[in-house]
Design an enzyme around this catalytic site. Structure first.
Site, PDB file in Angstrom:
ATOM      1  N   SER A   1      25.141 -20.518 -29.714  1.00 51.49           N
ATOM      2  CA  SER A   1      24.374 -21.518 -28.965  1.00 51.49           C
ATOM      3  C   SER A   1      25.373 -22.491 -28.341  1.00 51.49           C
ATOM      4  O   SER A   1      26.577 -22.252 -28.369  1.00 51.49           O
ATOM      5  CB  SER A   1      23.358 -22.203 -29.862  1.00 51.49           C
ATOM      6  N   LEU A   2      24.878 -23.573 -27.766  1.00 54.73           N
ATOM      7  CA  LEU A   2      25.772 -24.463 -27.023  1.00 54.73           C
ATOM      8  C   LEU A   2      25.746 -25.873 -27.587  1.00 54.73           C
ATOM      9  O   LEU A   2      24.718 -26.326 -28.088  1.00 54.73           O
ATOM     10  CB  LEU A   2      25.323 -24.526 -25.555  1.00 54.73           C
TER      11      LEU A   2
ATOM     12  N   CYS B   1     -24.576 -32.151 -24.328  1.00 55.82           N
ATOM     13  CA  CYS B   1     -23.908 -31.995 -23.035  1.00 55.82           C
ATOM     14  C   CYS B   1     -24.126 -33.277 -22.224  1.00 55.82           C
ATOM     15  O   CYS B   1     -25.263 -33.725 -22.083  1.00 55.82           O
ATOM     16  CB  CYS B   1     -24.493 -30.796 -22.298  1.00 55.82           C
TER      17      CYS B   1
ATOM     18  N   ASP C   1      14.731 -22.901 -19.098  1.00 58.28           N
ATOM     19  CA  ASP C   1      14.093 -23.126 -20.384  1.00 58.28           C
ATOM     20  C   ASP C   1      13.236 -21.922 -20.748  1.00 58.28           C
ATOM     21  O   ASP C   1      12.042 -21.876 -20.460  1.00 58.28           O
ATOM     22  CB  ASP C   1      13.238 -24.400 -20.310  1.00 58.28           C
TER      23      ASP C   1
ATOM     24  N   TYR D   1      23.151 -14.172 -17.228  1.00 52.89           N
ATOM     25  CA  TYR D   1      24.278 -15.057 -16.949  1.00 52.89           C
ATOM     26  C   TYR D   1      25.522 -14.788 -17.779  1.00 52.89           C
ATOM     27  O   TYR D   1      26.505 -15.491 -17.652  1.00 52.89           O
ATOM     28  CB  TYR D   1      23.863 -16.527 -17.145  1.00 52.89           C
TER      29      TYR D   1
ATOM     30  N   CYS E   1     -26.670 -32.382 -19.139  1.00 54.04           N
ATOM     31  CA  CYS E   1     -28.070 -31.930 -19.245  1.00 54.04           C
ATOM     32  C   CYS E   1     -28.671 -32.222 -20.613  1.00 54.04           C
ATOM     33  O   CYS E   1     -29.822 -31.871 -20.867  1.00 54.04           O
ATOM     34  CB  CYS E   1     -28.153 -30.435 -18.950  1.00 54.04           C
TER      35      CYS E   1
ATOM     36  N   LYS F   1      22.080 -31.822 -21.048  1.00 54.86           N
ATOM     37  CA  LYS F   1      20.625 -31.825 -21.196  1.00 54.86           C
ATOM     38  C   LYS F   1      20.020 -32.949 -20.367  1.00 54.86           C
ATOM     39  O   LYS F   1      20.485 -34.093 -20.439  1.00 54.86           O
ATOM     40  CB  LYS F   1      20.235 -32.024 -22.666  1.00 54.86           C
TER      41      LYS F   1
ATOM     42  N   SER G   1       0.842  -1.207   0.000  1.00 53.01           N
ATOM     43  CA  SER G   1       0.000   0.000   0.000  1.00 53.01           C
ATOM     44  C   SER G   1       0.879   1.260   0.000  1.00 53.01           C
ATOM     45  O   SER G   1       0.574   2.241  -0.688  1.00 53.01           O
ATOM     46  CB  SER G   1      -0.918  -0.002   1.208  1.00 53.01           C
ATOM     47  N   GLU G   2       1.991   1.210   0.711  1.00 47.31           N
ATOM     48  CA  GLU G   2       2.872   2.375   0.758  1.00 47.31           C
ATOM     49  C   GLU G   2       3.540   2.592  -0.605  1.00 47.31           C
ATOM     50  O   GLU G   2       3.688   3.710  -1.074  1.00 47.31           O
ATOM     51  CB  GLU G   2       3.965   2.136   1.800  1.00 47.31           C
TER      52      GLU G   2
ATOM     53  N   CYS H   1     -27.580 -25.884 -16.409  1.00 46.84           N
ATOM     54  CA  CYS H   1     -26.996 -27.227 -16.497  1.00 46.84           C
ATOM     55  C   CYS H   1     -26.416 -27.612 -15.127  1.00 46.84           C
ATOM     56  O   CYS H   1     -25.637 -26.854 -14.545  1.00 46.84           O
ATOM     57  CB  CYS H   1     -25.904 -27.218 -17.552  1.00 46.84           C
TER      58      CYS H   1
ATOM     59  N   LYS I   1      20.186 -24.496 -16.551  1.00 49.58           N
ATOM     60  CA  LYS I   1      19.839 -24.077 -17.912  1.00 49.58           C
ATOM     61  C   LYS I   1      18.339 -23.854 -17.927  1.00 49.58           C
ATOM     62  O   LYS I   1      17.540 -24.794 -17.985  1.00 49.58           O
ATOM     63  CB  LYS I   1      20.237 -25.165 -18.911  1.00 49.58           C
TER      64      LYS I   1
ATOM     65  N   GLU J   1      25.721 -23.857 -13.996  1.00 48.75           N
ATOM     66  CA  GLU J   1      24.522 -23.025 -13.799  1.00 48.75           C
ATOM     67  C   GLU J   1      23.317 -23.801 -14.297  1.00 48.75           C
ATOM     68  O   GLU J   1      23.456 -24.635 -15.189  1.00 48.75           O
ATOM     69  CB  GLU J   1      24.618 -21.746 -14.649  1.00 48.75           C
TER      70      GLU J   1
ATOM     71  N   CYS K   1     -21.692 -26.102 -23.548  1.00 48.98           N
ATOM     72  CA  CYS K   1     -23.084 -26.272 -23.159  1.00 48.98           C
ATOM     73  C   CYS K   1     -23.562 -24.874 -22.792  1.00 48.98           C
ATOM     74  O   CYS K   1     -23.008 -24.238 -21.897  1.00 48.98           O
ATOM     75  CB  CYS K   1     -23.172 -27.203 -21.947  1.00 48.98           C
TER      76      CYS K   1
ATOM     77  N   GLU L   1      18.029 -14.941 -19.992  1.00 46.85           N
ATOM     78  CA  GLU L   1      16.896 -15.743 -20.407  1.00 46.85           C
ATOM     79  C   GLU L   1      15.624 -15.136 -19.839  1.00 46.85           C
ATOM     80  O   GLU L   1      15.569 -14.828 -18.650  1.00 46.85           O
ATOM     81  CB  GLU L   1      17.109 -17.153 -19.815  1.00 46.85           C
TER      82      GLU L   1
ATOM     83  N   ARG M   1      17.347 -13.543 -29.638  1.00 44.72           N
ATOM     84  CA  ARG M   1      18.565 -14.074 -30.237  1.00 44.72           C
ATOM     85  C   ARG M   1      18.484 -14.058 -31.763  1.00 44.72           C
ATOM     86  O   ARG M   1      19.464 -13.786 -32.446  1.00 44.72           O
ATOM     87  CB  ARG M   1      18.789 -15.500 -29.721  1.00 44.72           C
TER      88      ARG M   1
ATOM     89  N   LYS N   1      30.484 -24.094 -17.640  1.00 42.45           N
ATOM     90  CA  LYS N   1      31.336 -23.119 -18.327  1.00 42.45           C
ATOM     91  C   LYS N   1      32.711 -23.076 -17.666  1.00 42.45           C
ATOM     92  O   LYS N   1      32.809 -23.195 -16.445  1.00 42.45           O
ATOM     93  CB  LYS N   1      30.725 -21.711 -18.199  1.00 42.45           C
TER      94      LYS N   1
ATOM     95  N   ASP O   1       2.309   1.662  -3.469  1.00 46.14           N
ATOM     96  CA  ASP O   1       1.297   2.172  -4.403  1.00 46.14           C
ATOM     97  C   ASP O   1       1.133   3.683  -4.260  1.00 46.14           C
ATOM     98  O   ASP O   1       0.937   4.394  -5.235  1.00 46.14           O
ATOM     99  CB  ASP O   1      -0.056   1.488  -4.167  1.00 46.14           C
TER     100      ASP O   1
END
Ligand code: IVH
Length: 660
Positions: free
Chosen positions: A81-82, A402, A114, A220, A405, A308, A33-34, A425, A112, A110, A420, A168, A133, A284, A36
């Site tokens: 890329s790796l 449905c 996704d 990273y 019903c 991976k 609140s403060e 229903c 990885k 580290e 439906c 990422e 990228r 790395k 905001d």
């Protein structure tokens, strides 16, 4: 500098600092609140002094205009890329290749994450651009969208002349589930995984939409730096952190490749507990100087490799398909599977989303199917194993009616879902009641799906408001109900009449309006009767209320059926006014952190008790924490609290503090 300019400056400094503690360190310094209030003041001052607006002002995160298309940005340093490794043997080969060139090195491992690779450029500490990228040399300019990501600083802690970094952008698992649920309710196509969801959100041409998706970033890699010398990965990560950028905390220095492999194995177990999806580990060479000797191939550096994780997929049998009708009438198929253990849990059901997808994937009852968890959470069928078919498999066809019903199942042009449309229903009613009574909404203890099923089946509840006229003599006639349980249920229903207005707004199940938005609305509109008169532009004037939400609210309160329900709820005596912020709560002004496993209540229950009494709950221990409530296995928060001299409460101590 004028007084106004000075005040604007001061507000920006403060907000930037609070943002850093909140979004990067996860350790809020002041109550929302403060915060905001400060933001409101800044917006107001800037709106009358537009010439004082600068691109790094915290007000400039959102509000960019929709783009026509993305411009391109040429990366100064190619984003490589790796190479991948899948086993210890692969890692050992990598290590051999490295040590052939430089013998004496250490590694950094580290996670990885996704997500979507991103390159940021800061000039004199101010965020200038953000690019995807792309093909490695040319990416798309997604600056407007990246500016909306709260944990990415618009201004660094120091005015470094030039800094180019790589990281990422990702979508947390929880947000992925929320977004897909939302999409499903709207009859739209789901995102397949958090990476696609992050990419889709980042590539939204309208930054306002991008801003509504809770994306975050981890950084990273330093691609280029002017004015400073950095010699190793660990030094670089520490520097990025110091500049206010989020660095994933789980990186580890490893003396040799075996240690790095151990780190991979360790994460393999832990990865399901992380709030974001990871697909491996990046290893790395730590020091920069051997990296130069090692160089790179056309595609990837020779000083790093991605280990991976094996895809978590399992084969099982599709035993049957259950057809469910949701609160909004969407008729969706759910797969009933032969139980299989997958990514940490046993899976026996999987969402099939919609019948188009079933057809597209050519799934039949009786098939052996390949399953995985989307976003590491939602079980899904990837595909049937067609070679294992016996000829006995059965087609899955969309329903004509449905299942609850028997009214005609309808389909709107352009939407994937069958629906439906009968608002009476019983299946829709049951789902609406389950939602109405749920913890996030009216929180009616004891009114779960099984009881709701009984009430609807017995014809005792034909409309949500009927809950409030249930009688003990009706309930005791139901199976498993005695006078005591009937009494308890009626008490819980009675107690729900006093819930704060935002809970009632949530419970009504208005499209696009979850608990958080409902709470903003209740704070601003304060009376249910006012919702019936409110107009779209009044709603969009409220921060965080977008056009779609506003339209949905107005449509809801213009629908006679909904007004009828509201009238009945009012007659039943439900609270329809926002309480003045309960300063008088016995815990008001106090900040709590809850950690470990409690025995008599769950963590959300404990949090609710604190909040109901006016207290505040934060996720991490800081100097501002007044109490740490500890259950079993409290972990590092406990150590930190002890270090900071914060009062520790056991579960009993906590319960006695709140008078229970
Ligand atoms: S380093 C030249 N570190 O993985 C080194 N990449 O498969 C470049 N990724 O495109 C990458 N987490 O988007 C690095 N900790 C991490 C990473 C990471 C995720 C992504 C990155 C890259 C992809 C390669």
């Amino acid at each position: 500098m004028s007084d106004i300019a000075a005040r604007i400056n001061e507000l920006r400094q403060k907000i930037l600092e609070y943002d850093y503690y909140y979004y990067v360190l996860d350790d809020p310094l002041i109550p929302d609140s403060e915060y905001d209030k400060l933001m409101k003041e800044l917006v107001q001052l800037e709106s009358v002094n537009p010439d004082l607006i600068t691109p790094d002002s915290p007000t400039q995160r959102v509000g960019g205009k929709p783009l026509e298309g993305f411009e391109t940005i040429t990366h100064r340093t190619a984003l490589l890329s790796l190479d991948n490794a899948f086993s210890l043997a692969d890692l050992k080969d990598f290590d051999k290749r490295v040590r052939r060139v430089v013998e004496d090195i250490d590694y950094v491992a580290e996670i990885k994450i996704d997500g979507v690779s991103i390159a940021l450029v800061y000039e004199n500490g101010i965020l200038q651009s953000a690019a995807t990228r792309g093909d490695g040399s040319i990416g798309e300019d997604v600056t407007s969208n990246v500016r909306t990501i709260k944990n990415i600083p618009l201004r660094l802690q120091e005015p470094i002349p030039r800094l180019e970094i790589r990281g990422e952008i990702y979508m947390p698992k929880k947000e992925f589930v929320r977004l897909n649920k939302d999409k499903e309710e709207k009859g739209e196509k789901n995102f397949a995984n958090p990476r696609n969801a992050a990419a889709g959100s980042l590539r939204q041409l309208d930054p306002q939409i991008s801003a509504q998706r809770a994306l975050a970033g981890f950084f990273y890699d330093i691609l280029y730096i002017e004015g400073l010398n950095i010699d190793s990965q660990i030094e670089g990560l520490d520097f990025l952190k110091k500049m206010g950028l989020s660095v994933n905390p789980s990186f580890k220095r490893c003396a040799n490749i075996e240690d790095a492999y151990e780190y991979c194995q360790d994460l393999l177990d832990k990865r399901h507990d992380l709030p974001y999806e990871i697909d491996g580990v990046v290893i790395k060479v730590n020091s920069y100087s051997p990296r130069e000797l090692l160089g790179q191939t056309a595609k990837s550096p020779r000083w790093a490799i991605a280990y991976k994780f094996p895809a978590e997929e399992k084969e099982t049998k599709l035993l049957d398909v259950e057809i469910n009708v949701g609160r909004t009438g969407i008729i969706a198929p759910t797969a009933l599977l032969e139980p299989v253990s997958l990514a940490g849990t046993t899976v026996s059901r999987a969402s099939m989303h919609n019948f188009d997808l079933v057809k597209e994937k050519d799934i039949k009852v009786g098939d052996t199917v390949l399953v995985h968890k989307a976003g590491d959470i939602i079980p899904e069928i990837i595909k049937p194993i067609v070679e294992k078919r016996t000829g006995e498999e059965e087609e899955i066809t969309p329903p004509e009616f449905c299942p609850a019903c028997s009214s005609e199942a309808q389909r709107t042009e352009g939407e994937v879902a069958y629906k439906c449309e009968n608002i009476n229903c019983p299946a829709r009613l049951k789902e609406s009641l389950i939602f109405f009574a749920s913890k996030a909404a009216m929180d009616i203890g004891g009114l779960g799906p099984a009881v709701i099923e009984q009430l609807v089946e017995a014809g005792l509840v034909k409309n949500i408001s009927d809950l409030y006229s249930l009688k003990e003599q009706d309930l005791v006639k139901l199976e498993r109900f005695g006078p005591k349980s009937a009494h308890n249920l009626l008490n819980a229903i009675e107690a729900s009449k006093q819930r704060p207005l935002y809970r009632l707004i949530t419970a009504l199940g208005i499209k696009h309006i979850g608990a958080k938005t409902a709470s903003i609305l209740a704070e601003n509109i304060q009376h249910l009767d006012e919702f019936e008169k409110v107009e779209v532009d009044e709603l969009t004037a409220i921060p965080e209320i977008g056009e779609k939400m506003a339209e949905s609210i107005v449509a809801f309160f213009n629908e006679p059926r909904n007004l009828d329900l509201i009238e009945k709820l009012k007659k039943a005596g439900l609270n329809i006014e926002e309480e003045k912020k309960s300063q008088e709560g016995s815990l008001s002004g106090l900040t709590f952190v809850v950690t470990g496993t409690l025995s008599s209540l769950t963590r959300p229950e404990a949090i609710k008790k604190i909040e109901d009494k006016g207290g505040k709950v934060t996720g991490s221990v800081s100097k501002k924490t007044n109490y740490l409530v500890v259950g079993e296995d409290p972990g590092s928060k406990y150590d930190k609290a002890v270090k900071l001299g914060i009062t520790i409460l056991t579960e009993e101590g906590f319960l006695s503090l709140i008078g229970e």
